[in-house]
Design a protein around this motif. Structure first.
Motif, PDB file in Angstrom:
ATOM      1  N   ASN A 320      -1.038  -1.838  10.553  1.00 47.54           N
ATOM      2  CA  ASN A 320      -1.095  -2.734   9.388  1.00 47.54           C
ATOM      3  C   ASN A 320      -0.273  -2.214   8.214  1.00 47.54           C
ATOM      4  O   ASN A 320      -0.731  -2.181   7.081  1.00 47.54           O
ATOM      5  N   LYS A 321       0.957  -1.819   8.511  1.00 48.61           N
ATOM      6  CA  LYS A 321       1.792  -1.212   7.468  1.00 48.61           C
ATOM      7  C   LYS A 321       2.436  -2.235   6.546  1.00 48.61           C
ATOM      8  O   LYS A 321       2.686  -1.952   5.381  1.00 48.61           O
ATOM      9  N   ASP A 322       2.692  -3.419   7.069  1.00 54.04           N
ATOM     10  CA  ASP A 322       3.339  -4.445   6.250  1.00 54.04           C
ATOM     11  C   ASP A 322       2.276  -5.322   5.589  1.00 54.04           C
ATOM     12  O   ASP A 322       1.549  -6.054   6.265  1.00 54.04           O
ATOM     13  N   ALA A 326      -0.629  -7.666   7.203  1.00 53.97           N
ATOM     14  CA  ALA A 326      -1.771  -6.766   7.409  1.00 53.97           C
ATOM     15  C   ALA A 326      -3.097  -7.525   7.513  1.00 53.97           C
ATOM     16  O   ALA A 326      -3.328  -8.492   6.789  1.00 53.97           O
ATOM     17  N   LEU A 327      -3.928  -7.080   8.442  1.00 53.74           N
ATOM     18  CA  LEU A 327      -5.289  -7.615   8.550  1.00 53.74           C
ATOM     19  C   LEU A 327      -6.235  -6.824   7.659  1.00 53.74           C
ATOM     20  O   LEU A 327      -7.300  -7.314   7.291  1.00 53.74           O
ATOM     21  N   THR A 328      -5.840  -5.583   7.361  1.00 57.11           N
ATOM     22  CA  THR A 328      -6.729  -4.681   6.619  1.00 57.11           C
ATOM     23  C   THR A 328      -5.954  -3.950   5.529  1.00 57.11           C
ATOM     24  O   THR A 328      -4.721  -3.883   5.572  1.00 57.11           O
ATOM     25  N   ALA A 329      -6.690  -3.424   4.556  1.00 57.81           N
ATOM     26  CA  ALA A 329      -6.076  -2.620   3.493  1.00 57.81           C
ATOM     27  C   ALA A 329      -7.065  -1.540   3.079  1.00 57.81           C
ATOM     28  O   ALA A 329      -8.230  -1.839   2.790  1.00 57.81           O
ATOM     29  N   TYR A 330      -6.599  -0.297   3.076  1.00 58.63           N
ATOM     30  CA  TYR A 330      -7.468   0.841   2.760  1.00 58.63           C
ATOM     31  C   TYR A 330      -7.213   1.292   1.317  1.00 58.63           C
ATOM     32  O   TYR A 330      -6.268   2.009   1.041  1.00 58.63           O
ATOM     33  N   VAL A 331      -8.066   0.844   0.394  1.00 59.27           N
ATOM     34  CA  VAL A 331      -7.940   1.248  -1.011  1.00 59.27           C
ATOM     35  C   VAL A 331      -8.650   2.594  -1.170  1.00 59.27           C
ATOM     36  O   VAL A 331      -9.788   2.751  -0.727  1.00 59.27           O
ATOM     37  N   GLU A 363     -10.006  -5.001  -8.352  1.00 56.86           N
ATOM     38  CA  GLU A 363      -9.851  -6.416  -8.719  1.00 56.86           C
ATOM     39  C   GLU A 363      -9.382  -7.228  -7.510  1.00 56.86           C
ATOM     40  O   GLU A 363      -8.354  -6.926  -6.898  1.00 56.86           O
ATOM     41  N   LEU A 364     -10.143  -8.271  -7.198  1.00 57.99           N
ATOM     42  CA  LEU A 364      -9.884  -9.029  -5.970  1.00 57.99           C
ATOM     43  C   LEU A 364      -8.582  -9.822  -6.043  1.00 57.99           C
ATOM     44  O   LEU A 364      -7.871  -9.958  -5.047  1.00 57.99           O
ATOM     45  N   ALA A 365      -8.242 -10.335  -7.227  1.00 60.66           N
ATOM     46  CA  ALA A 365      -6.984 -11.081  -7.365  1.00 60.66           C
ATOM     47  C   ALA A 365      -5.802 -10.164  -7.038  1.00 60.66           C
ATOM     48  O   ALA A 365      -4.818 -10.587  -6.412  1.00 60.66           O
ATOM     49  N   LYS A 366      -5.900  -8.894  -7.444  1.00 62.34           N
ATOM     50  CA  LYS A 366      -4.824  -7.937  -7.141  1.00 62.34           C
ATOM     51  C   LYS A 366      -4.769  -7.640  -5.649  1.00 62.34           C
ATOM     52  O   LYS A 366      -3.685  -7.429  -5.093  1.00 62.34           O
ATOM     53  N   MET A 367      -5.933  -7.616  -4.997  1.00 59.81           N
ATOM     54  CA  MET A 367      -5.947  -7.410  -3.543  1.00 59.81           C
ATOM     55  C   MET A 367      -5.214  -8.554  -2.833  1.00 59.81           C
ATOM     56  O   MET A 367      -4.430  -8.328  -1.913  1.00 59.81           O
ATOM     57  N   LEU A 368      -5.484  -9.781  -3.287  1.00 59.22           N
ATOM     58  CA  LEU A 368      -4.807 -10.927  -2.670  1.00 59.22           C
ATOM     59  C   LEU A 368      -3.303 -10.851  -2.936  1.00 59.22           C
ATOM     60  O   LEU A 368      -2.491 -11.179  -2.066  1.00 59.22           O
ATOM     61  N   ASN A 369      -2.928 -10.386  -4.149  1.00 59.56           N
ATOM     62  CA  ASN A 369      -1.505 -10.173  -4.441  1.00 59.56           C
ATOM     63  C   ASN A 369      -0.891  -9.163  -3.486  1.00 59.56           C
ATOM     64  O   ASN A 369       0.232  -9.338  -3.023  1.00 59.56           O
ATOM     65  N   TRP A 370      -1.632  -8.103  -3.202  1.00 58.52           N
ATOM     66  CA  TRP A 370      -1.100  -7.084  -2.278  1.00 58.52           C
ATOM     67  C   TRP A 370      -0.856  -7.694  -0.900  1.00 58.52           C
ATOM     68  O   TRP A 370       0.193  -7.491  -0.292  1.00 58.52           O
ATOM     69  N   PHE A 371      -1.829  -8.482  -0.435  1.00 57.68           N
ATOM     70  CA  PHE A 371      -1.669  -9.115   0.883  1.00 57.68           C
ATOM     71  C   PHE A 371      -0.490 -10.108   0.876  1.00 57.68           C
ATOM     72  O   PHE A 371       0.064 -10.425   1.918  1.00 57.68           O
ATOM     73  N   ASP A 372      -0.130 -10.609  -0.316  1.00 64.27           N
ATOM     74  CA  ASP A 372       1.024 -11.507  -0.414  1.00 64.27           C
ATOM     75  C   ASP A 372       2.334 -10.747  -0.635  1.00 64.27           C
ATOM     76  O   ASP A 372       3.383 -11.361  -0.840  1.00 64.27           O
ATOM     77  N   GLY A 373       2.257  -9.420  -0.673  1.00 63.47           N
ATOM     78  CA  GLY A 373       3.453  -8.612  -0.902  1.00 63.47           C
ATOM     79  C   GLY A 373       3.866  -8.554  -2.367  1.00 63.47           C
ATOM     80  O   GLY A 373       4.990  -8.193  -2.694  1.00 63.47           O
ATOM     81  N   LYS A 374       2.942  -8.928  -3.284  1.00 61.90           N
ATOM     82  CA  LYS A 374       3.302  -8.988  -4.705  1.00 61.90           C
ATOM     83  C   LYS A 374       2.771  -7.816  -5.524  1.00 61.90           C
ATOM     84  O   LYS A 374       2.956  -7.768  -6.741  1.00 61.90           O
ATOM     85  N   LEU A 375       2.040  -6.904  -4.881  1.00 67.83           N
ATOM     86  CA  LEU A 375       1.540  -5.721  -5.592  1.00 67.83           C
ATOM     87  C   LEU A 375       2.125  -4.510  -4.868  1.00 67.83           C
ATOM     88  O   LEU A 375       1.862  -4.308  -3.681  1.00 67.83           O
ATOM     89  N   LEU A 378      -0.947  -0.343  -3.351  1.00 63.73           N
ATOM     90  CA  LEU A 378      -2.283  -0.858  -3.057  1.00 63.73           C
ATOM     91  C   LEU A 378      -3.320  -0.362  -4.062  1.00 63.73           C
ATOM     92  O   LEU A 378      -4.156  -1.136  -4.546  1.00 63.73           O
ATOM     93  N   ASP A 379      -3.253   0.928  -4.407  1.00 64.22           N
ATOM     94  CA  ASP A 379      -4.264   1.478  -5.316  1.00 64.22           C
ATOM     95  C   ASP A 379      -4.139   0.931  -6.741  1.00 64.22           C
ATOM     96  O   ASP A 379      -5.014   1.177  -7.578  1.00 64.22           O
ATOM     97  N   ASP A 380      -3.078   0.172  -7.012  1.00 57.75           N
ATOM     98  CA  ASP A 380      -2.995  -0.507  -8.313  1.00 57.75           C
ATOM     99  C   ASP A 380      -4.036  -1.621  -8.438  1.00 57.75           C
ATOM    100  O   ASP A 380      -4.234  -2.172  -9.530  1.00 57.75           O
ATOM    101  N   ALA A 381      -4.686  -1.944  -7.340  1.00 57.08           N
ATOM    102  CA  ALA A 381      -5.789  -2.913  -7.412  1.00 57.08           C
ATOM    103  C   ALA A 381      -7.023  -2.295  -8.072  1.00 57.08           C
ATOM    104  O   ALA A 381      -7.958  -3.005  -8.443  1.00 57.08           O
ATOM    105  N   ILE A 382      -7.015  -0.963  -8.194  1.00 56.23           N
ATOM    106  CA  ILE A 382      -8.119  -0.292  -8.893  1.00 56.23           C
ATOM    107  C   ILE A 382      -7.904  -0.466 -10.384  1.00 56.23           C
ATOM    108  O   ILE A 382      -6.924   0.022 -10.943  1.00 56.23           O
ATOM    109  N   VAL A 383      -8.809  -1.188 -11.048  1.00 56.01           N
ATOM    110  CA  VAL A 383      -8.632  -1.446 -12.482  1.00 56.01           C
ATOM    111  C   VAL A 383      -9.517  -0.552 -13.341  1.00 56.01           C
ATOM    112  O   VAL A 383      -9.373  -0.512 -14.557  1.00 56.01           O
ATOM    113  N   ALA A 384     -10.455   0.140 -12.702  1.00 57.01           N
ATOM    114  CA  ALA A 384     -11.242   1.138 -13.435  1.00 57.01           C
ATOM    115  C   ALA A 384     -11.804   2.149 -12.459  1.00 57.01           C
ATOM    116  O   ALA A 384     -12.138   1.811 -11.319  1.00 57.01           O
ATOM    117  N   GLU A 385     -11.831   3.400 -12.935  1.00 58.57           N
ATOM    118  CA  GLU A 385     -12.519   4.445 -12.190  1.00 58.57           C
ATOM    119  C   GLU A 385     -13.096   5.361 -13.253  1.00 58.57           C
ATOM    120  O   GLU A 385     -12.376   6.148 -13.860  1.00 58.57           O
TER     121      GLU A 385
END
Ligand code: CUA
Ligand code: CA
Length: 640
Positions: A320-322, A326-331, A363-375, A378-385
Motif C-alpha cells: 500500500n505504498k501509493d 492504498a487500502l490502508t494508512a499507518y499514521v 483529522e479525518l478530512a486530512k486522511m481523506l486528502n492523503w488517500f486522494d494523493g493531496k497530503l 501522512l503524519d501531517d494528518a496529526i493536528v495535535a499531540e
C-alpha cells in the motif's frame, strides 16, 4: 506500571487538597437546583470530595421510588461473558443478557434454541463455556443509535455476538476465522458509497494477537505471525472480508461518513515477547479505506487462508505504498497507544498514548486528502499531540468540543479542549487546553459519556470504569468489586456524583437516551416455529425411541399434569408459555436431569435429553408467577 499505594493518611491529605480545590472552584458556579438531594449520605461522604462536589451538581442520580432512569447503559461483563443493562443515572443494574456463556437464570446453554446460537460440538454439547467480553457498541442511523442491535466481543474465542434491542436477547454469534485476541469492535455509521444507506451495515473487529496463517503452519517463527482486521455483515452476521496487516489491532473507531475505520496499534514491532512490544518509540493508528477494500474484494484481489473462504485483502505497508490506491494508512502515534475514539463533531479520531502521556488528534478530512494523493506526508494528518497526564487510555466527548480521557496511572479523568489542543500544537503556547482534572477511585480504564460517540452527544453524564475499588466498599474477602463512577459533566468543572460496585469485570459501555429503544415485553407465538399454540395440542408424541413432549404453561398450571417416558428415550420437551400478560414468566426445572429454563410471555423453548434415570421427577415452575406458584408442577414418570 506504577499503582497507587498511598497510605490512608496520604489519601486523606490528597482528599483534603482536592476538597479545597473543588470548593474554591465551585464558588463561582451556579449552585444547582437539585443540589440538596444530590448530597451523598453517610459518614464516608463527609470526608470525600464527592460531598463538596455534590452541591455543585445540577444532574441528580437519586431517583424517587418508581421513577425511571432517563438513559440505558449497556455494559460488557468481561469474563463473566455477558452484557449488563444499567439504568442511568441511577446506576441500577436492571438486566444481564447472557451471550457467550451459560446462564442459570434463563437456561442459556440449556435450551436447544440458546445452544444453537452459542454453537455446539458434534455430540450436542456446548463448543465453549468461557468468554471474555470487552466492548459493546450499538447500531447507528444518521449518526445516532437506532435501537436495532448491539454487539459485544469475546476475546478468548474470537466471537462476535449480536443483541436484539427489541427483546434484549442475543440472537447470533459468529466466530471470526484466522484471528486470535479479537478485542475492539465498532459498527460503521453509514455506507461509504451509497448515500441511501444511512445506517449500520458492517461491524469492524480488530484482532490483537498475531498468529501463524494458517494457525498450524510455521508455529515456531514468531516473525511470520500476522494479525487481521475483520468486517462482519451487521444483518447476516457473516464475515464479509478481512485485511492482512502489519502490526496488531486493538480498539476500533469509525467515521460518521462511513469512509474510514481505524484501529490503534501497540505492537508495530510485531514482538512475541513483552519487551519487544515496547521497543519502538512510536506505534500507529491504522486507517482502513472501506470503499477501496470492498472494490478490491469485488475485483477478486484477495486470497483465502486455510479452510476459511473469507476473502483476505493485502493491507500491509509493502502492498500500500501509493496513497491513491492504498487500502490502508499507518499514521504514527507515540508508544503503545490505547483507545481510539471518534469525536461527535465528526472531525477527529483521538488516540490515547498509554505509555506516552499524550493524546494524538488525527483529522479525518486530512486522511481523506492523503488517500486522494493531496497530503504529502501522512503524519501531517496529526493536528495535535499534547501532554494530558500519565497513562491515558480512553476518551469520551461532551458535544461541546471537550474530550475526557482516563489517566490510568494518575487515577484521574482529564477534561481537555480539542480545538485548544490543536492551537497549542500549532504553536500557540498560550492556548490552555487542559480544562479540568478529577480524581477517580481508582485506576480508570474505560470511560464514556451519555451519547458520547454520536452526533447527539449531550454532555450530561460521564461514567468511568475504575479497575480497582480498594477501600470504596465494604470488604468481601480478597476479590474486590470494580467501581463504576458517575460524573456530572454539565458544568465547567466535573463533579463526582456516585460510586457503584459492579461484579467483575466490565470494560467498555455506552450510555444512550431511553427513547432510542422500543423494547417489547411480550413475544409473538409466531416467532417460534415449535410453538404449542393451544393447550389442546399438548401431549407425548412417540416415534420409536424419539419422543416429543409438548406442554404449555398458564398460571398456575402446566397443560400436562403428568407425562410418561421409557428409560432410554431421547426426549425433546417443548414448552410454550401461553400467558400473554407482561411480566408473567414461568420456569421449568427437571430434578436430577440438570434442566432449568424460563419462558417469557408467549415464548417457546425446548430441551433435549436422554431419559436415563427411571423414577418420578416433579418438574416444577422455578420463576415466581402466581399465588399457587408452588403448586405449579407436572410429574415426569420414567418407566424402567
Ligand atoms: Cu409458574 Cu411459578
Ligand atoms: Ca509498541
Amino acid at each position: 506500571m506504577r499503582q497507587k499505594t498511598d497510605t490512608p493518611s496520604e489519601q486523606l491529605s490528597v482528599i483534603g487538597r482536592r476538597k479545597f480545590i473543588n470548593t474554591a472552584a465551585l464558588a463561582g458556579l451556579t449552585v444547582g437546583v437539585a443540589a440538596c438531594t444530590d448530597k451523598p449520605a453517610g459518614p464516608a461522604a463527609a470526608a470525600s470530595p464527592a460531598s463538596a462536589a455534590g452541591h455543585g451538581s445540577s444532574n441528580g442520580v437519586h431517583l424517587k421510588p418508581g421513577e425511571l432512569d432517563t438513559y440505558y447503559g449497556l455494559w460488557s461483563g468481561g469474563h463473566t461473558g455477558d452484557m449488563r443493562v444499567l439504568g442511568m443515572p441511577s446506576g441500577r443494574e436492571i438486566h444481564r443478557i447472557p451471550c457467550f456463556v451459560p446462564d442459570a437464570l434463563v437456561g442459556w446453554g440449556v435450551t436447544n434454541e440458546s445452544k444453537a446460537v452459542m454453537g455446539t460440538k458434534a455430540d450436542g454439547s456446548l463448543r465453549y463455556t468461557v468468554a471474555d467480553t470487552h466492548h459493546t457498541h450499538a447500531s447507528y442511523k444518521d449518526g445516532n443509535y437506532d435501537g436495532r442491535y448491539a454487539w459485544i466481543n469475546d476475546k478468548i474465542n474470537s466471537r462476535l455476538a449480536r443483541i436484539r434491542l427489541d427483546y434484549f436477547v442475543c440472537d447470533k454469534i459468529t466466530q471470526l476465522p484466522n484471528v486470535q485476541g479479537f478485542h475492539g469492535i465498532f459498527p460503521d455509521k453509514r455506507d461509504p458509497v451509497d448515500p441511501a444507506i444511512n445506517y449500520t451495515t458492517r461491524v469492524f473487529c480488530g484482532a490483537e494477537f498475531a498468529v501463524p496463517l494458517p494457525n498450524n503452519a510455521g508455529i515456531e517463527d514468531g516473525s511470520k505471525y500476522r494479525s487481521l482486521f475483520t468486517c462482519v455483515d451487521a444483518e447476516t452476521m457473516e464475515v464479509r472480508w478481512q485485511v492482512l496487516i502489519d502490526g496488531n489491532c486493538d480498539l476500533t473507531a469509525t467515521s460518521f461518513d462511513g469512509k474510514l475505520a481505524a484501529t490503534n496499534q501497540y505492537n508495530v514491532e510485531m514482538g512475541v515477547k513483552y519487551e519487544d512490544m515496547m521497543s519502538a518509540e512510536r506505534d500507529a493508528c491504522l486507517f482502513f479505506n472501506i470503499a477501496r477494500i470492498e472494490e478490491a474484494v469485488k475485483a477478486g484481489k484477495f486470497k483465502t487462508i486455510g479452510s476459511s473462504k473469507v476473502p483476505v485483502v493485502d493491507g500491509t505497508h509493502e502492498g500500500n505504498k501509493d496513497p491513491k490506491t492504498a487500502l490502508t494508512a499507518y499514521v504514527s502515534v507515540p508508544k503503545n497507544p490505547h483507545g481510539v475514539n471518534a469525536s461527535p463533531d465528526q472531525k477527529y479520531f483521538i488516540c490515547a498514548g498509554k505509555l506516552s502521556p499524550t493524546a494524538t488528534v488525527i483529522e479525518l478530512a486530512k486522511m481523506l486528502n492523503w488517500f486522494d494523493g493531496k497530503l504529502e506526508k501522512l503524519d501531517d494528518a496529526i493536528v495535535a499531540e499534547v501532554e494530558i497526564g500519565l497513562g491515558p487510555l480512553h476518551t469520551a466527548f461532551d458535544g461541546r468540543g471537550n474530550a475526557y480521557t482516563t489517566l490510568f496511572l494518575d487515577s484521574q479523568v482529564v477534561k481537555w479542549n480539542v480545538e485548544a489542543a490543536i492551537k497549542f500544537h500549532a504553536g500557540d503556547k498560550s492556548a490552555k487546553y487542559v480544562v479540568d482534572r478529577l480524581d477517580v477511585h481508582y485506576q480508570p480504564g474505560h470511560i464514556n459519556a451519555s451519547q458520547s460517540e454520536t452526533i447527539a452527544a449531550d454532555g450530561k453524564y460521564l461514567a468511568v470504569g475504575c479497575k480497582f475499588s480498594k477501600d470504596r466498599f465494604l470488604p468481601v474477602g480478597p476479590l474486590h468489586p470494580e467501581n463504576e463512577q458517575l460524573i456530572d459533566i454539565s458544568g465547567d468543572k466535573m463533579v463526582l456524583l456516585a460510586d457503584h460496585p459492579v461484579r467483575g469485570e466490565p470494560h467498555d459501555f455506552i450510555i444512550f437516551k431511553r427513547d432510542l429503544v422500543k423494547p417489547k415485553q411480550v413475544y409473538s407465538l409466531d416467532d417460534f416455529p415449535l410453538a404449542v399454540k393451544d393447550a389442546k395440542d399438548s401431549g407425548v408424541f412417540r416415534n420409536g425411541k424419539k419422543v416429543t413432549v409438548k406442554i404449555t404453561s398458564q398460571a398456575p398450571a402446566f397443560s400436562l399434569r403428568e407425562f410418561k417416558l421409557r428409560k432410554g428415550d431421547e426426549v425433546t420437551l417443548i414448552l410454550t408459555n401461553l400467558d400473554k400478560i407482561e411480566d408473567l414468566t414461568h420456569g421449568f426445572a427437571i430434578p436430577n436431569y440438570n434442566v432449568n429454563f424460563i419462558v417469557n410471555p408467549l415464548e417457546t423453548k425446548s430441551v433435549t435429553f436422554i431419559a436415563d434415570q427411571p423414577g418420578v421427577f416433579w418438574c416444577y415452575c422455578t420463576h415466581f408467577c402466581h399465588a399457587l406458584h408452588l403448586e405449579m408442577r407436572t410429574r415426569m414418570i420414567v418407566e424402567a
